[in-house]
Design an enzyme around this catalytic site. Sequence first.
Site, short mmCIF file in Angstrom:
data_model
loop_
_atom_site.label_atom_id
_atom_site.label_comp_id
_atom_site.label_asym_id
_atom_site.label_seq_id
_atom_site.Cartn_x
_atom_site.Cartn_y
_atom_site.Cartn_z
N CYS A 1 0.90 -1.21 0.08
CA CYS A 1 0.15 0.03 0.11
C CYS A 1 0.84 1.12 -0.13
O CYS A 1 1.90 1.28 0.82
CB CYS A 1 -0.99 -0.02 1.27
SG CYS A 1 -1.58 1.45 1.49
N CYS A 2 0.49 2.11 -0.91
CA CYS A 2 1.22 3.43 -0.90
C CYS A 2 0.17 4.50 -0.61
O CYS A 2 -0.77 4.35 -0.09
CB CYS A 2 2.00 3.68 -2.15
SG CYS A 2 1.20 3.94 -3.78
N TYR A 3 0.39 5.81 -1.16
CA TYR A 3 -0.40 7.00 -1.18
C TYR A 3 -1.75 6.64 -1.86
O TYR A 3 -2.89 6.68 -1.68
CB TYR A 3 0.02 8.18 -1.43
CG TYR A 3 1.36 8.60 -0.42
CD1 TYR A 3 1.06 9.24 0.80
CD2 TYR A 3 2.65 8.37 -1.04
CE1 TYR A 3 2.32 9.52 1.62
CE2 TYR A 3 3.73 8.39 0.05
CZ TYR A 3 3.49 9.29 1.07
OH TYR A 3 4.70 9.47 1.82
#
Length: 262
Positions: A66-68
């Site tokens: 998961c990132c932004y």
Amino acid sequence: MQQASFRRIDVTAARAIIGGGRALVIDVRDPESFSRGHIGGAELATRENISSFVTLTPKDRPVVICCYHGNSSQAYAKYFTEQGFSDVYSLDGGYEAWARAAPAPVALSPALEAFLAEHGFAAGDVNGRNKDNVTPLMVAARLAPPALVAEVIAAGADIHATNGDGNQALWLACVGEIEENIALLIRAGIDIRHVNVNSATPLMFAASSGRARAVAQLMAAGADPAFETDLGLTALDMASTKECLDLMRAEVKRRKAAATAS
């Protein structure tokens, strides 16, 4: 041999994979963003520690990244597949999509909030995971009074979530053998015939550990004492006490009589 590729998934698919209990969830945002909010049980990855995840994680363990917004997570996912991981996912939309899809928070009692804090869960998150990769419902089912278990369920806890061994909360409730907690989970619709990674059921555990009260409840709810593991063993074979064995035999006899009468 063709190298496996990562898969892009949405929040719904991510929740299902994470709910299975085995997934490693890696958050590649900055520490400040992570501290403000993250997926329950997620680990913060940095340039300094990313190699440790690759080294210490079994290659067949699911990895959700998961990132932004779902962009840089794809680069990390590609890196993990290049390192030999076979089950890698990039979360489309990133943490922002995850946060937007979260259900409206339910006000929890002070007792439940204290319970969450005591056992390492994020405040207000009845579906999060702590460092032991278990959910609040799993811990509550084993340890907590029925009123608190009922509140966790009412607050939207996933009764079908499993831990790393593939056990649902019902297994943990049998460990604690708090009868009303077992009853609450059964009434909520938990799968009493669910099998874990060893093809064992809650009834098998209860019978093999001599938890007669749990055996009686599970049998009354329809548990199958004749279900076999991969080794061909049943709960009847595993019974460690005469009381557990007699309870199962009596229920099997009653079921046969009822079937004949109908």
